[in-house]
Design a protein around this motif. Structure first.
Motif, short mmCIF file in Angstrom:
data_model
loop_
_atom_site.label_atom_id
_atom_site.label_comp_id
_atom_site.label_asym_id
_atom_site.label_seq_id
_atom_site.Cartn_x
_atom_site.Cartn_y
_atom_site.Cartn_z
N LEU A 1 30.86 -44.76 74.48
CA LEU A 1 31.57 -44.28 75.66
C LEU A 1 31.27 -45.16 76.87
O LEU A 1 32.14 -45.43 77.70
CB LEU A 1 31.20 -42.83 75.98
N ALA A 2 30.04 -45.63 76.97
CA ALA A 2 29.62 -46.46 78.11
C ALA A 2 30.03 -47.92 77.96
O ALA A 2 29.88 -48.69 78.90
CB ALA A 2 28.11 -46.37 78.28
N ALA A 3 30.57 -48.29 76.82
CA ALA A 3 30.92 -49.70 76.57
C ALA A 3 32.15 -50.17 77.35
O ALA A 3 32.48 -51.35 77.31
CB ALA A 3 31.15 -49.92 75.07
N GLY A 4 32.80 -49.27 78.04
CA GLY A 4 33.93 -49.67 78.87
C GLY A 4 35.23 -49.86 78.11
O GLY A 4 36.08 -50.63 78.53
N MET A 5 35.41 -49.17 77.02
CA MET A 5 36.64 -49.29 76.24
C MET A 5 37.74 -48.38 76.75
O MET A 5 38.87 -48.43 76.26
CB MET A 5 36.37 -48.95 74.76
N GLY A 6 37.41 -47.52 77.70
CA GLY A 6 38.42 -46.62 78.26
C GLY A 6 38.67 -45.37 77.45
O GLY A 6 39.66 -44.68 77.66
N ILE A 7 37.80 -45.08 76.51
CA ILE A 7 37.99 -43.86 75.73
C ILE A 7 37.12 -42.75 76.28
O ILE A 7 36.17 -42.99 77.03
CB ILE A 7 37.69 -44.07 74.22
N VAL A 8 37.44 -41.54 75.89
CA VAL A 8 36.67 -40.36 76.29
C VAL A 8 36.25 -39.62 75.03
O VAL A 8 36.70 -39.94 73.92
CB VAL A 8 37.50 -39.45 77.22
N ARG A 9 35.41 -38.64 75.22
CA ARG A 9 34.88 -37.89 74.08
C ARG A 9 35.99 -37.27 73.23
O ARG A 9 35.88 -37.19 72.00
CB ARG A 9 33.91 -36.81 74.56
N GLU A 10 37.10 -36.85 73.87
CA GLU A 10 38.21 -36.27 73.11
C GLU A 10 38.78 -37.28 72.12
O GLU A 10 39.20 -36.91 71.02
CB GLU A 10 39.31 -35.77 74.05
N ASP A 11 38.81 -38.56 72.50
CA ASP A 11 39.29 -39.61 71.58
C ASP A 11 38.38 -39.69 70.35
O ASP A 11 38.86 -39.84 69.22
CB ASP A 11 39.32 -40.98 72.27
N ILE A 12 37.08 -39.61 70.59
CA ILE A 12 36.12 -39.69 69.48
C ILE A 12 36.25 -38.44 68.60
O ILE A 12 36.25 -38.55 67.37
CB ILE A 12 34.69 -39.86 70.02
N ASP A 13 36.39 -37.28 69.24
CA ASP A 13 36.58 -36.04 68.47
C ASP A 13 37.82 -36.13 67.59
O ASP A 13 37.82 -35.66 66.45
CB ASP A 13 36.69 -34.84 69.40
N GLN A 14 38.88 -36.76 68.12
CA GLN A 14 40.10 -36.93 67.34
C GLN A 14 39.86 -37.83 66.13
O GLN A 14 40.33 -37.54 65.03
CB GLN A 14 41.22 -37.51 68.20
N ALA B 1 24.81 -29.32 73.80
CA ALA B 1 25.97 -28.71 74.45
C ALA B 1 26.29 -29.45 75.74
O ALA B 1 27.45 -29.61 76.11
CB ALA B 1 25.69 -27.24 74.73
N GLU B 2 25.28 -29.92 76.44
CA GLU B 2 25.48 -30.62 77.71
C GLU B 2 26.17 -31.96 77.50
O GLU B 2 27.10 -32.32 78.20
CB GLU B 2 24.15 -30.82 78.42
N SER B 3 25.74 -32.72 76.50
CA SER B 3 26.33 -34.04 76.29
C SER B 3 27.71 -33.95 75.66
O SER B 3 28.50 -34.86 75.78
CB SER B 3 25.43 -34.91 75.42
N LEU C 1 33.23 -50.34 67.17
CA LEU C 1 31.84 -50.30 67.64
C LEU C 1 30.96 -49.31 66.89
O LEU C 1 29.74 -49.39 66.95
CB LEU C 1 31.80 -49.97 69.14
N PHE C 2 31.58 -48.36 66.19
CA PHE C 2 30.78 -47.38 65.45
C PHE C 2 30.24 -48.02 64.18
O PHE C 2 30.88 -48.07 63.15
CB PHE C 2 31.61 -46.13 65.14
N ASP D 1 27.27 -41.99 73.06
CA ASP D 1 27.13 -42.31 74.48
C ASP D 1 27.18 -43.82 74.73
O ASP D 1 27.75 -44.26 75.72
CB ASP D 1 25.83 -41.73 75.05
N ASP D 2 26.61 -44.61 73.82
CA ASP D 2 26.67 -46.07 73.95
C ASP D 2 28.11 -46.56 73.88
O ASP D 2 28.53 -47.42 74.65
CB ASP D 2 25.86 -46.76 72.84
#
Length: 149
Positions: A41-54, A72-74, A30-31, A38-39
């Protein structure tokens, strides 16, 4: 913030040279330089920000040129009062939910399938009342604790 695939990322997509979980791989696709983090993450793939950071750390994703850095908030993981992220709560609660519904036998077969299909904390939280109704409040107490504490 908008992320795009790097050259290494395009190559990893073709030859699977970088180990990505099935959920990460689905989200990775999707990237495209148009969707924000945020789009995705909201797509319902079951991933979290830590997955993206990885994936960024693995060098398969990078910030798109001209994309704003995350605030910092997001960038902060969603945490409850115990300091556990939603992902950690899911990881703690999932085995409990599968054990409870698996113990119901044929009566709980469909509920067990729903639990196994849950891809994240919110899905499991939505199933908690059904599980509680099927097994009773006393047996469901560990599940409630894992989801809410």
């Amino acid at each position: 913030m908008i992320l795009v695939k790097t050259e290494a990322g395009h190559q990893a997509l073709k030859d699977r040279s970088v180990p990505l979980s099935p959920r990460q791989r689905s989200a990775f696709i999707l990237f495209d330089g148009k969707r924000s983090v945020d789009d995705v993450l909201a797509a319902g793939m079951g991933i979290v920000r830590e997955d993206i950071d990885q994936m960024v750390a693995l060098g398969v994703l990078e910030q798109a040129a001209g994309s704003a850095a995350p605030s910092a908030e997001s960038a902060a993981p969603v945490q409850g009062s115990s300091g556990r992220s939603k992902q950690q709560r899911y990881k703690d609660a999932y085995p409990i939910a599968t054990q409870l519904t698996g113990g119901l036998g044929l009566k709980g077969f469909r509920l067990n399938l729903q639990v196994e299909a849950a891809t994240g904390y919110d899905d499991l939280l939505a199933l908690a009342p059904k599980i509680r109704a099927a097994v009773g409040a006393e047996k469901a107490a560990p599940l409630d604790k894992a989801l809410n504490d």
